[in-house]
Design a protein around this motif. Structure first.
Motif, PDB file in Angstrom:
ATOM      1  N   PRO A 144       0.922  -1.045   0.171  1.00  0.00           N
ATOM      2  CA  PRO A 144      -0.061  -0.117   0.035  1.00  0.00           C
ATOM      3  C   PRO A 144       1.033   1.242  -0.049  1.00  0.00           C
ATOM      4  N   VAL A 145       0.625   2.052  -1.067  1.00  0.00           N
ATOM      5  CA  VAL A 145       1.212   3.450  -0.870  1.00  0.00           C
ATOM      6  C   VAL A 145       0.152   4.658  -0.748  1.00  0.00           C
ATOM      7  N   ASP A 146       0.470   5.464   0.044  1.00  0.00           N
ATOM      8  CA  ASP A 146      -0.121   6.724   0.306  1.00  0.00           C
ATOM      9  C   ASP A 146       0.358   7.656  -0.512  1.00  0.00           C
ATOM     10  N   MET A 147      -0.481   7.932  -1.687  1.00  0.00           N
ATOM     11  CA  MET A 147      -0.228   8.998  -2.458  1.00  0.00           C
ATOM     12  C   MET A 147       0.201  10.501  -2.056  1.00  0.00           C
ATOM     13  N   VAL A 148      -0.647  10.804  -1.153  1.00  0.00           N
ATOM     14  CA  VAL A 148      -0.759  12.245  -0.561  1.00  0.00           C
ATOM     15  C   VAL A 148       0.704  12.368   0.189  1.00  0.00           C
ATOM     16  N   ALA A 149       1.016  11.264   1.144  1.00  0.00           N
ATOM     17  CA  ALA A 149       2.022  11.350   1.947  1.00  0.00           C
ATOM     18  C   ALA A 149       3.511  11.539   0.884  1.00  0.00           C
ATOM     19  N   LEU A 150       3.291  10.378  -0.067  1.00  0.00           N
ATOM     20  CA  LEU A 150       4.488  10.246  -0.930  1.00  0.00           C
ATOM     21  C   LEU A 150       4.861  11.776  -1.897  1.00  0.00           C
ATOM     22  N   ALA A 151       3.600  12.356  -2.168  1.00  0.00           N
ATOM     23  CA  ALA A 151       3.726  13.589  -2.800  1.00  0.00           C
ATOM     24  C   ALA A 151       4.306  14.741  -1.848  1.00  0.00           C
ATOM     25  N   ALA A 152       3.757  14.931  -0.743  1.00  0.00           N
ATOM     26  CA  ALA A 152       4.436  15.680   0.233  1.00  0.00           C
ATOM     27  C   ALA A 152       5.727  15.504   0.410  1.00  0.00           C
ATOM     28  N   GLU A 153       6.236  14.374   0.395  1.00  0.00           N
ATOM     29  CA  GLU A 153       7.811  14.014   0.767  1.00  0.00           C
ATOM     30  C   GLU A 153       8.387  14.455  -0.524  1.00  0.00           C
ATOM     31  N   ALA A 165      11.298  28.707  -2.702  1.00  0.00           N
ATOM     32  CA  ALA A 165      10.353  28.982  -1.592  1.00  0.00           C
ATOM     33  C   ALA A 165       9.234  28.384  -1.703  1.00  0.00           C
ATOM     34  N   PRO A 166       8.610  28.323  -0.313  1.00  0.00           N
ATOM     35  CA  PRO A 166       7.379  27.431  -0.184  1.00  0.00           C
ATOM     36  C   PRO A 166       6.251  27.438  -1.180  1.00  0.00           C
ATOM     37  N   GLU A 167       6.176  28.963  -1.460  1.00  0.00           N
ATOM     38  CA  GLU A 167       4.995  29.234  -2.605  1.00  0.00           C
ATOM     39  C   GLU A 167       5.472  28.681  -4.015  1.00  0.00           C
ATOM     40  N   ALA A 168       6.753  28.690  -4.304  1.00  0.00           N
ATOM     41  CA  ALA A 168       7.103  28.359  -5.587  1.00  0.00           C
ATOM     42  C   ALA A 168       6.505  26.984  -6.156  1.00  0.00           C
ATOM     43  N   MET A 169       6.090  26.022  -5.206  1.00  0.00           N
ATOM     44  CA  MET A 169       5.482  24.629  -5.511  1.00  0.00           C
ATOM     45  C   MET A 169       4.797  24.296  -4.521  1.00  0.00           C
ATOM     46  N   THR A 170       3.510  24.076  -4.621  1.00  0.00           N
ATOM     47  CA  THR A 170       2.391  24.008  -3.767  1.00  0.00           C
ATOM     48  C   THR A 170       1.679  22.500  -4.023  1.00  0.00           C
ATOM     49  N   LEU A 171       1.117  22.048  -2.911  1.00  0.00           N
ATOM     50  CA  LEU A 171       0.626  20.660  -2.830  1.00  0.00           C
ATOM     51  C   LEU A 171      -1.246  20.729  -2.704  1.00  0.00           C
ATOM     52  N   GLY A 172      -1.712  20.417  -3.373  1.00  0.00           N
ATOM     53  CA  GLY A 172      -3.267  20.052  -3.228  1.00  0.00           C
ATOM     54  C   GLY A 172      -3.640  18.779  -3.018  1.00  0.00           C
ATOM     55  N   SER A 203      10.433  25.741 -16.421  1.00  0.00           N
ATOM     56  CA  SER A 203       9.924  26.771 -16.219  1.00  0.00           C
ATOM     57  C   SER A 203      10.533  27.986 -16.820  1.00  0.00           C
ATOM     58  N   ARG A 204      10.349  29.067 -16.682  1.00  0.00           N
ATOM     59  CA  ARG A 204      11.081  30.193 -17.481  1.00  0.00           C
ATOM     60  C   ARG A 204      11.735  31.061 -16.070  1.00  0.00           C
ATOM     61  N   ASP A 205      11.354  32.384 -16.110  1.00  0.00           N
ATOM     62  CA  ASP A 205      12.058  33.249 -15.095  1.00  0.00           C
ATOM     63  C   ASP A 205      11.414  33.009 -13.532  1.00  0.00           C
ATOM     64  N   GLU A 206      10.217  32.494 -13.471  1.00  0.00           N
ATOM     65  CA  GLU A 206       9.698  32.160 -12.238  1.00  0.00           C
ATOM     66  C   GLU A 206       9.026  30.895 -12.115  1.00  0.00           C
ATOM     67  N   VAL A 207       9.289  30.312 -11.311  1.00  0.00           N
ATOM     68  CA  VAL A 207       9.001  28.878 -11.053  1.00  0.00           C
ATOM     69  C   VAL A 207       7.585  28.970 -10.121  1.00  0.00           C
ATOM     70  N   ARG A 208       6.467  28.234 -10.880  1.00  0.00           N
ATOM     71  CA  ARG A 208       5.205  28.184 -10.343  1.00  0.00           C
ATOM     72  C   ARG A 208       4.690  26.715 -10.603  1.00  0.00           C
ATOM     73  N   VAL A 209       4.780  25.926  -9.592  1.00  0.00           N
ATOM     74  CA  VAL A 209       4.455  24.469 -10.095  1.00  0.00           C
ATOM     75  C   VAL A 209       3.307  23.853  -8.918  1.00  0.00           C
ATOM     76  N   ALA A 210       2.276  23.525  -9.441  1.00  0.00           N
ATOM     77  CA  ALA A 210       1.404  22.968  -8.606  1.00  0.00           C
ATOM     78  C   ALA A 210       1.290  21.395  -8.674  1.00  0.00           C
ATOM     79  N   LEU A 211       1.290  20.768  -7.449  1.00  0.00           N
ATOM     80  CA  LEU A 211       1.205  18.997  -7.522  1.00  0.00           C
ATOM     81  C   LEU A 211      -0.130  19.013  -6.577  1.00  0.00           C
TER      82      LEU A 211
END
Length: 298
Positions: A144-153, A165-172, A203-211
């Motif tokens: 069993p793999v918890d994809m939420v915990a794995l994604a956060a890690e 910075a924390p706001e550059a990569m967010t987790l939903g 990414s270009r000048d500013e990194v904005r990634v949403a997982l």
């Protein structure tokens, strides 16, 4: 123009000449045997087979030349990925051996050498996983793999690796505790890590990634990685998952081996899922989606 490009042009031109010659002979045969049905039919069939054989042979030959070009590019990329950190580690070791340095400098040297060693390890593991993916090995160990915990890690590690910075990569994440799948956590971790690294690299000048991890249905777990980067042309959306294939945005020179997405697709398929990409075009970002069977519903 490279020698292989020249060879491709020569072989294609030769194919065109041979097809033209075959057609000319075919027309002559028809003209000479216009009133005899059996020789006429046999001649037309024979010439058609000859033309088809020439075309098929040329197509396969051109594809093989293209595949060799991709393998050469892969070898050059891997050689660069291996030589660069080795040269860096060697330089720092020689500096430590030849002269006295302060404790702060020594600690900084150790930090850089460890980072270079990690880069070497990642390259070697990538090549090994590519070999395993090519053998299409079955997935024997399932847990069993918890994809939420794995994604956060994986997200935390990516932030540290790229100094973001924390706001550059967010987790939903979804409501509740149901985003579980069954498989190899280490393999799935490498898939998410690769997608996040690509999102940052492209990414270009500013990194904005949403997982985002969600559960769209009772039998499905979905993970999406969305960036605001260079985007992907429609013609490249399927090709980028091929072995050795690398998409370079105009004017960019992103380093890589062309194996990451190929390995990611192989791993996801072994887990009974699928991975695909979507983009509105160049300069408009991209989204990579992983769909896996939900635990208990596979």
């Amino acid at each position: 123009m490279t020698r292989r490009n020249t060879a491709t042009i020569v072989f294609v031109s030769l194919c065109v000449v041979l097809v033209a010659a075959a057609i000319t002979l075919n027309v002559g045969w028809i003209y000479a045997n216009g009133r005899r049905v059996l020789p006429l039919v046999l001649g037309v069939l024979a010439f058609a087979l000859i033309i088809a054989g020439i075309i098929v042979y040329t197509v396969f030959l051109v594809r093989e030349l293209h595949r060799n070009d991709q393998q050469d590019a892969f070898l050059n990329a891997v050689t660069h990925e291996l030589k660069t950190p080795i040269a860096s580690i060697r330089l720092y070791l020689q500096t430590l051996q030849s002269r006295e340095v302060s404790e702060a400098q020594r600690a900084d040297f150790y930090r850089v050498m460890l980072a270079d060693a990690d880069r070497l390890q990642q390259t070697v593991e990538l090549v090994l996983k590519a070999g395993a993916a090519g053998q299409r090995l079955a997935l024997h160990q399932r847990q069993p793999v918890d994809m939420v915990a794995l994604a956060a890690e994986v997200l935390d590690v990516a932030r540290l690796r790229h100094h973001l910075a924390p706001e550059a990569m967010t987790l939903g994440t979804p409501d509740g505790d149901g985003a579980w799948t069954e498989g190899d956590a280490e393999d799935l971790r490498s898939v998410l890590s690769n997608l996040l690294d690509n999102a940052v690299k492209y990414s270009r000048d500013e990194v904005r990634v949403a997982l985002v991890v969600d559960v769209p249905s009772a039998d499905l777990v979905r993970v999406r990685v969305t960036d605001q980067g260079v985007g992907i042309p429609q013609s490249q959306l399927k090709r980028i998952f091929r072995r050795f294939h690398r998409f370079q945005w105009r004017g960019s020179k992103v380093k890589g081996t062309g194996l990451g997405l190929y390995i990611a697709r192989s791993i996801v398929k072994r887990h009974g899922g699928r991975v695909f990409a979507a983009s509105e075009g160049e300069g408009r970002g991209s989204t990579f989606t992983i769909e896996l069977p939900r635990l208990g519903h596979a």
